[in-house]
Design an enzyme around this catalytic site. Structure first.
Site, mmCIF file in Angstrom:
data_model
loop_
_atom_site.group_PDB
_atom_site.id
_atom_site.type_symbol
_atom_site.label_atom_id
_atom_site.label_comp_id
_atom_site.label_asym_id
_atom_site.label_seq_id
_atom_site.Cartn_x
_atom_site.Cartn_y
_atom_site.Cartn_z
ATOM 1 N N ARG A 128 -1.472 37.156 42.376
ATOM 2 C CA ARG A 128 -0.477 37.220 43.456
ATOM 3 C C ARG A 128 0.849 36.667 42.920
ATOM 4 O O ARG A 128 0.967 35.459 42.681
ATOM 5 C CB ARG A 128 -0.927 36.364 44.639
ATOM 6 C CG ARG A 128 -2.171 36.911 45.372
ATOM 7 C CD ARG A 128 -2.592 35.960 46.487
ATOM 8 N NE ARG A 128 -3.241 34.761 46.007
ATOM 9 C CZ ARG A 128 -3.192 33.574 46.600
ATOM 10 N NH1 ARG A 128 -2.499 33.405 47.700
ATOM 11 N NH2 ARG A 128 -3.829 32.531 46.098
ATOM 12 N N SER A 177 -18.520 17.453 43.984
ATOM 13 C CA SER A 177 -19.245 18.720 43.801
ATOM 14 C C SER A 177 -19.349 19.556 45.077
ATOM 15 O O SER A 177 -19.799 19.084 46.122
ATOM 16 C CB SER A 177 -20.657 18.444 43.279
ATOM 17 O OG SER A 177 -21.439 19.611 43.407
ATOM 18 N N TYR A 233 -5.193 24.220 45.367
ATOM 19 C CA TYR A 233 -6.480 23.884 44.741
ATOM 20 C C TYR A 233 -6.517 22.560 43.981
ATOM 21 O O TYR A 233 -7.594 22.055 43.683
ATOM 22 C CB TYR A 233 -6.901 25.014 43.799
ATOM 23 C CG TYR A 233 -7.225 26.296 44.535
ATOM 24 C CD1 TYR A 233 -8.381 26.396 45.313
ATOM 25 C CD2 TYR A 233 -6.373 27.389 44.494
ATOM 26 C CE1 TYR A 233 -8.671 27.545 46.012
ATOM 27 C CE2 TYR A 233 -6.664 28.556 45.185
ATOM 28 C CZ TYR A 233 -7.810 28.629 45.945
ATOM 29 O OH TYR A 233 -8.113 29.766 46.647
ATOM 30 N N ASN A 271 -21.343 22.104 45.268
ATOM 31 C CA ASN A 271 -22.765 22.413 45.439
ATOM 32 C C ASN A 271 -23.503 21.257 46.101
ATOM 33 O O ASN A 271 -24.269 21.450 47.038
ATOM 34 C CB ASN A 271 -23.380 22.749 44.075
ATOM 35 C CG ASN A 271 -22.923 24.110 43.578
ATOM 36 O OD1 ASN A 271 -23.372 25.133 44.066
ATOM 37 N ND2 ASN A 271 -22.001 24.125 42.627
ATOM 38 N N GLY A 295 -9.296 26.447 36.656
ATOM 39 C CA GLY A 295 -8.335 27.196 35.852
ATOM 40 C C GLY A 295 -7.077 26.368 35.629
ATOM 41 O O GLY A 295 -6.550 26.282 34.515
ATOM 42 N N LYS A 310 -19.345 29.178 35.944
ATOM 43 C CA LYS A 310 -20.776 28.840 35.827
ATOM 44 C C LYS A 310 -21.557 29.609 36.878
ATOM 45 O O LYS A 310 -21.645 29.184 38.023
ATOM 46 C CB LYS A 310 -20.968 27.338 36.034
ATOM 47 C CG LYS A 310 -20.314 26.489 34.951
ATOM 48 C CD LYS A 310 -20.348 25.023 35.310
ATOM 49 C CE LYS A 310 -19.628 24.200 34.264
ATOM 50 N NZ LYS A 310 -19.424 22.801 34.680
ATOM 51 N N VAL A 353 -15.933 28.357 46.243
ATOM 52 C CA VAL A 353 -17.140 29.152 46.039
ATOM 53 C C VAL A 353 -18.294 28.214 45.655
ATOM 54 O O VAL A 353 -18.185 27.447 44.709
ATOM 55 C CB VAL A 353 -16.913 30.197 44.924
ATOM 56 C CG1 VAL A 353 -18.178 31.001 44.671
ATOM 57 C CG2 VAL A 353 -15.770 31.124 45.309
ATOM 58 N N LYS A 381 -27.877 24.481 36.813
ATOM 59 C CA LYS A 381 -27.680 23.114 37.345
ATOM 60 C C LYS A 381 -27.096 23.159 38.758
ATOM 61 O O LYS A 381 -27.276 22.225 39.539
ATOM 62 C CB LYS A 381 -26.847 22.249 36.402
ATOM 63 C CG LYS A 381 -25.388 22.641 36.201
ATOM 64 C CD LYS A 381 -24.432 22.064 37.188
ATOM 65 C CE LYS A 381 -23.080 22.759 37.072
ATOM 66 N NZ LYS A 381 -22.118 22.426 38.087
ATOM 67 N N ALA A 438 -12.920 19.417 37.815
ATOM 68 C CA ALA A 438 -11.513 19.760 37.603
ATOM 69 C C ALA A 438 -10.593 18.602 38.002
ATOM 70 O O ALA A 438 -9.634 18.281 37.297
ATOM 71 C CB ALA A 438 -11.173 21.006 38.422
HETATM 72 P P1 13P Z 1 -19.301 22.194 41.703
HETATM 73 O O1 13P Z 1 -19.043 23.674 41.679
HETATM 74 O O2 13P Z 1 -20.573 21.854 42.390
HETATM 75 O O3 13P Z 1 -18.128 21.442 42.235
HETATM 76 O O4 13P Z 1 -19.540 21.738 40.180
HETATM 77 C C1 13P Z 1 -18.472 21.528 39.328
HETATM 78 C C2 13P Z 1 -18.966 21.431 37.937
HETATM 79 O O5 13P Z 1 -19.569 22.353 37.436
HETATM 80 C C3 13P Z 1 -18.705 20.178 37.204
HETATM 81 O O6 13P Z 1 -19.127 20.234 35.884
#
Ligand code: 13P
Length: 332
Positions: A32, A253, A48, A255, A12, A105, A278, A190, A139
């Site tokens: 907040r 990432s 963040y 993930n 964001g 996403k 998250v 993905k 980001a």
């Molecule tokens: P992550 O949530 O795994 O960090 O992925 C970020 C993302 O979507 C980059 O395009």
């Protein structure tokens, strides 16, 4: 344009920076008030996005009514789990001249609905335009003005081009698409393959294995999307292959990093308890796996990962299972 960003996490904040640099009057809505005040004083999102200076023109507000009433473009950048409640709070002030752009996403955790379906349910009666922004966009890199590209999709191409022009800025190139469902599902699926990529890295399985995973993962993502109405070509573009490469190869990432921790023997619950970020792939895996079973779509990597996350098999056993599958030796 008057742009409001809902969600003050890393993505964001990065999008708000880009929007301000593109010349839009840009406000981050902060639920907040004290957090908004702190951002305004620090001119940095220390929680963040540490180390990135926020443009002087960027504004912060906790007054949802005035933010939404004056907005022409609303960027929805909350974690998927908060999309519904955020939209419900916004709905009374929404009007039909606005565009709502989904930048998260994922899929809705409780219902398995697409987030654009959730958007239509809540904002459909308002008559505003609904869009999705997605692509290979970490980001941390976008916020530091490193070159990147994204896809903006909405059903009406003229509106897509208008949004594309509003959000495009130096080093942030925006392409337009009308395959709303394809770009959204590509972004959600993905994350599943990125978890698996983390496992491949954590188990030190090598480059060949990673390439196999990405290629077969892309097949699986495409099969799922096409069965639900997406265009196949979308998966060869930024929303599909582009984001898959960025996420699966990335040091940023969430993930992929969670996948590495799974390979180390940690459980999903343990990983979730020890992060303020998250990991969307955890939730997407359950829902996409369920949807694939319901629609009879073959998704072996997702199914194997589902079993790993629920501790039915170990990551090593999942790999063995996938490698030993009775392959139809289809075109690779
Ligand atoms: P992550 O949530 O795994 O960090 O992925 C970020 C993302 O979507 C980059 O395009």
């Amino acid at each position: 344009m008057n742009v409001v960003v809902i969600g003050s996490g890393s993505w964001g904040t990065a999008l708000a920076i880009k929007s301000a640099l593109a010349g839009n009057t840009t406000t981050i809505y902060c639920r907040r008030p004290e957090f908004g005040k702190q951002l305004a004083i620090d001119r940095e999102n220390k929680e963040y996005l540490p180390g990135v200076k926020l443009p002087d023109s960027l504004q912060f507000s906790s007054d949802l009514k005035s933010c939404i009433r004056d907005a022409q473009i609303v960027l929805m950048v909350t974690p998927s789990v908060h999309v519904r409640t955020s939209l419900e709070a916004i709905q009374p002030y929404a009007h039909k001249e606005q565009s709502y752009v989904l930048c998260s996403k994922g899929v809705e955790r409780t219902t398995g609905k697409l987030l654009t379906t959730v958007m239509s349910e809540i904002l459909g009666s308002v008559g505003c335009n609904l869009a999705v922004l997605t692509g290979p966009n970490h980001a941390e890199e976008v916020a530091r003005n490193l070159p990147a590209a994204a896809v903006l999709s909405t059903k009406n191409l003229d509106v897509a081009i208008k949004l594309q022009n509003a959000l495009h800025s130096q080093n942030f190139r925006i392409y337009s698409s009308t395959d709303l469902i394809g770009v959204e599902l590509a972004g959600a699926t993905k994350n599943i393959i990125a978890l698996a990529a983390g496992i491949v890295d954590g188990l030190a399985l090598g480059d060949n294995c990673k390439a196999m995973l990405l290629t077969r993962g892309l097949h699986e993502m495409t099969r799922f999307g096409v069965a639900l109405g997406a265009k196949k070509e979308t998966y060869a573009g930024l929303a599909g292959m582009g984001d898959l490469i960025a996420t699966c190869m990335s040091g940023h990432s969430r993930n992929r990093s969670a996948g590495q921790q799974l390979a180390d023997g940690r459980t999903m619950d343990d990983i979730m308890q020890h992060t303020n970020m998250v990991v969307e792939g955890f939730f997407a895996t359950d829902i996409i796996h369920k949807m694939a079973e319901e629609h009879d779509i073959e998704m072996p990597i997702t199914a194997a990962l589902h079993d790993v996350l629920h501790q039915k098999i170990t990551p090593a056993a999942a790999l063995e299972e996938l490698m030993g599958r009775n392959s139809k030796i289809e075109v690779s």
